[in-house]
Scaffold this active site. Structure first.
Site, PDB file in Angstrom:
ATOM      1  N   HIS A 124      39.262  40.854  32.964  1.00 19.33           N
ATOM      2  CA  HIS A 124      39.189  40.512  34.396  1.00 19.33           C
ATOM      3  C   HIS A 124      37.861  40.984  34.973  1.00 19.33           C
ATOM      4  O   HIS A 124      37.729  42.129  35.433  1.00 19.33           O
ATOM      5  CB  HIS A 124      40.356  41.161  35.141  1.00 19.33           C
ATOM      6  CG  HIS A 124      40.509  40.695  36.545  1.00 19.33           C
ATOM      7  ND1 HIS A 124      41.728  40.627  37.179  1.00 19.33           N
ATOM      8  CD2 HIS A 124      39.614  40.260  37.468  1.00 19.33           C
ATOM      9  CE1 HIS A 124      41.563  40.193  38.421  1.00 19.33           C
ATOM     10  NE2 HIS A 124      40.274  39.973  38.604  1.00 19.33           N
ATOM     11  N   HIS A 148      34.247  39.652  37.301  1.00 22.20           N
ATOM     12  CA  HIS A 148      33.548  38.673  38.145  1.00 22.20           C
ATOM     13  C   HIS A 148      32.051  38.799  37.867  1.00 22.20           C
ATOM     14  O   HIS A 148      31.432  39.792  38.229  1.00 22.20           O
ATOM     15  CB  HIS A 148      33.844  38.928  39.622  1.00 22.20           C
ATOM     16  CG  HIS A 148      35.295  38.817  39.973  1.00 22.20           C
ATOM     17  ND1 HIS A 148      35.893  37.626  40.324  1.00 22.20           N
ATOM     18  CD2 HIS A 148      36.282  39.749  39.979  1.00 22.20           C
ATOM     19  CE1 HIS A 148      37.179  37.830  40.556  1.00 22.20           C
ATOM     20  NE2 HIS A 148      37.439  39.118  40.350  1.00 22.20           N
ATOM     21  N   LEU A 149      31.495  37.781  37.218  1.00 23.98           N
ATOM     22  CA  LEU A 149      30.066  37.797  36.898  1.00 23.98           C
ATOM     23  C   LEU A 149      29.222  37.122  37.971  1.00 23.98           C
ATOM     24  O   LEU A 149      27.990  37.166  37.916  1.00 23.98           O
ATOM     25  CB  LEU A 149      29.825  37.132  35.533  1.00 23.98           C
ATOM     26  CG  LEU A 149      30.388  37.880  34.328  1.00 23.98           C
ATOM     27  CD1 LEU A 149      30.087  37.125  33.041  1.00 23.98           C
ATOM     28  CD2 LEU A 149      29.842  39.304  34.252  1.00 23.98           C
ATOM     29  N   ARG A 150      29.875  36.467  38.947  1.00 24.45           N
ATOM     30  CA  ARG A 150      29.196  35.877  40.120  1.00 24.45           C
ATOM     31  C   ARG A 150      28.206  34.771  39.772  1.00 24.45           C
ATOM     32  O   ARG A 150      27.355  34.433  40.605  1.00 24.45           O
ATOM     33  CB  ARG A 150      28.460  36.961  40.911  1.00 24.45           C
ATOM     34  CG  ARG A 150      29.289  38.161  41.312  1.00 24.45           C
ATOM     35  CD  ARG A 150      30.468  37.804  42.182  1.00 24.45           C
ATOM     36  NE  ARG A 150      31.057  38.971  42.819  1.00 24.45           N
ATOM     37  CZ  ARG A 150      32.281  39.010  43.306  1.00 24.45           C
ATOM     38  NH1 ARG A 150      33.062  37.943  43.207  1.00 24.45           N
ATOM     39  NH2 ARG A 150      32.744  40.095  43.886  1.00 24.45           N
ATOM     40  N   ASP A 160      42.021  33.643  40.783  1.00 25.81           N
ATOM     41  CA  ASP A 160      41.891  35.039  41.203  1.00 25.81           C
ATOM     42  C   ASP A 160      40.894  35.180  42.348  1.00 25.81           C
ATOM     43  O   ASP A 160      39.820  34.590  42.340  1.00 25.81           O
ATOM     44  CB  ASP A 160      41.446  35.922  40.045  1.00 25.81           C
ATOM     45  CG  ASP A 160      41.337  37.369  40.478  1.00 25.81           C
ATOM     46  OD1 ASP A 160      42.378  37.955  40.793  1.00 25.81           O
ATOM     47  OD2 ASP A 160      40.213  37.886  40.547  1.00 25.81           O
ATOM     48  N   HIS A 211      46.774  36.064  40.969  1.00 25.92           N
ATOM     49  CA  HIS A 211      46.443  37.009  42.041  1.00 25.92           C
ATOM     50  C   HIS A 211      47.599  36.950  43.031  1.00 25.92           C
ATOM     51  O   HIS A 211      47.786  35.950  43.724  1.00 25.92           O
ATOM     52  CB  HIS A 211      45.134  36.608  42.720  1.00 25.92           C
ATOM     53  CG  HIS A 211      44.735  37.517  43.833  1.00 25.92           C
ATOM     54  ND1 HIS A 211      43.518  38.174  43.852  1.00 25.92           N
ATOM     55  CD2 HIS A 211      45.365  37.895  44.973  1.00 25.92           C
ATOM     56  CE1 HIS A 211      43.433  38.908  44.952  1.00 25.92           C
ATOM     57  NE2 HIS A 211      44.548  38.741  45.651  1.00 25.92           N
ATOM     58  N   ASP A 244      38.548  44.403  37.053  1.00 29.50           N
ATOM     59  CA  ASP A 244      38.330  43.588  38.247  1.00 29.50           C
ATOM     60  C   ASP A 244      36.928  43.875  38.796  1.00 29.50           C
ATOM     61  O   ASP A 244      36.723  44.022  40.006  1.00 29.50           O
ATOM     62  CB  ASP A 244      39.397  43.845  39.304  1.00 29.50           C
ATOM     63  CG  ASP A 244      39.379  42.820  40.434  1.00 29.50           C
ATOM     64  OD1 ASP A 244      38.650  41.808  40.314  1.00 29.50           O
ATOM     65  OD2 ASP A 244      40.095  43.026  41.440  1.00 29.50           O
TER      66      ASP A 244
END
Length: 426
Positions: free
Chosen positions: A60, A62-64, A152, A179, A305
């Site tokens: 989980h 977030h690499l954006r 998510d 989520h 996360d």
């Protein structure tokens, strides 16, 4: 490349054993695993006093990237992963544009192939644009390389849409990562509903908002037979619901994050926006329930996360700052400090929840193992080294962590992918 790792304390998360052994690695595979290996090697690592385990699998992150690369990108995100001993990451779809079509899946995979070697596995959106109105083309997304489906960052409020997606995902053998927060109960609210929200005269995000959706998605999983995975579990009652549904034979798994077994809502009073995460930090009772769930196996995985934001965004007032914290470079250390060094959990069980189990949930059969013939994705760490978390030393673009300045025990020394050392602590 031939690599020899000597005298390490090898943790096998599958068998739950710990033993002093050497590893000999050739062509990206573990070809020998025994004591006193005598082979010529291009590189020799003396792991005396260190723990050697499968490379961590963070399911989980977030690499954006694409579109929000001022926060993070695939290059900096994988560098942060390597610094934290993470060799495989699954990245969420809430980018700009949303990863809801094969072209975006290919973009992520192609850019990751140019990075430092950390494996990047894209998770595709449940719904187009993550708007919760129309399902994405799961068949095409899986064919392009998506390993799971998730909106998510947003709850899928439309139960009928979620049910249809689960029916489809069951056929495709894709897990659906949920989520769980009822949007109508949490929208625009920054902190847990409780003593802190009352002190600050703010409307809070009630725990029941999470628990209602955990129950809904568990019931949909039971009805459809789909594999549902609950993201970032934060309340004791959510753990209880998942425990009961598992006993009923429902195909449900879940994860939590270090912040949810370490920090309470009181952190908001001293750290403000830096402690704003989604779902919010809860209570000491919830922490106790989370740890119990980890110990008894109800909670399957520990993820981060990892949610990078810019310094400007996180400097905004609490009610206007975005939710999220970075975690790739601190998750192992915090987990060892809070669970292993306190005696709450044994090392093989912790490692299992950070390697083998998340890999199994995502059907990454070649990851999360350390045995003869397995991929040579390996993390080596010193479980006793004490250090202080300094965000200015992060490889991530972002610095948003409520753990800044905290003393922790356990430090990554080497991260190895495919038999190649991609990070070494100097």
């Amino acid at each position: 490349m031939k690599l020899l790792i000597q005298h390490g304390r090898v943790v096998d998360p599958v068998s739950g054993t710990v033993s002093i052994q050497d590893l000999y690695i050739e062509n990206g595979k573990v070809v020998q695993l025994e004591k006193d290996i005598r082979q010529e090697a291009d590189q020799v690592i003396d792991a005396d006093g260190l723990v050697v385990c499968p490379g961590l699998v963070d399911m989980h992150v977030h690499l954006r990237d694409p579109g929000l690369t001022y926060k993070e990108d695939i290059f900096t995100g994988t560098a942060a992963a390597a610094h934290g001993g993470v060799t495989s990451v699954a990245c969420m779809a809430n980018t700009d544009p949303v990863v809801d079509n094969p072209e975006q899946i290919r973009y992520v995979k192609d850019k990751a192939a140019q990075a430092n070697g950390v494996h990047v596995y894209p998770i595709a959106a449940v719904s187009l644009g993550m708007r919760g109105e129309e399902p994405s083309d799961a068949d095409a997304l899986k064919k392009a390389g998506a390993i799971a489906l998730s909106d998510d960052g947003c709850n899928v409020d439309n139960a009928n849409l979620m049910r249809d997606v689960m029916i489809h995902a069951k056929r495709l053998e894709l897990p659906v990562l949920c989520h769980c927060e009822d949007t109508t109960m949490v929208e625009g609210r920054a902190v847990n509903e409780g003593s802190v929200s009352r002190q600050l005269w703010l409307e809070g995000r009630p725990a029941i908002a999470e628990e209602i959706m955990v129950m809904r998605d568990a019931m949909l999983a039971e009805e459809t037979g789909a594999h549902v995975h609950i993201c970032h579990v934060s309340t004791a009652k959510s753990v209880d619901i998942i425990r009961r549904m598992k006993k009923r034979g429902v195909a449900i798994t879940c994860e939590t994050c270090p912040q949810y077994f370490t920090l309470t809502e009181d952190e908001i009073l001293t750290q403000g926006s830096m402690a704003r995460v989604n779902p919010p930090l809860r209570t000491a009772k919830d922490i106790k329930g989370i740890i119990t769930g980890l110990k008894d196996g109800t909670i399957d995985a520990i993820a981060t996360d990892h949610a990078p934001h810019s310094a400007e965004e996180k400097s905004r007032p609490l009610t206007r700052a975005p939710s999220g914290m970075v975690g790739l470079e601190t998750s192992l250390a915090i987990t060892l400090t809070e669970l292993y060094h306190t005696g709450k959990m044994k090392l093989p069980e912790i490692i299992k929840r950070m390697t083998y189990t998340p890999a199994s949930i995502l059907h990454l059969s070649s990851k999360g193992r350390l045995s003869l013939g397995s991929d040579a994705d390996i993390t080596i760490f010193d479980p006793e080294e004490v250090w202080t978390i300094d965000p200015e030393q992060f490889a991530s673009k972002a610095r948003n962590t409520p753990f800044a300045g905290r003393e922790v025990k356990g430090k990554v020394k080497y991260t190895i992918v495919g038999g190649n050392v991609i990070y070494q602590d100097r």
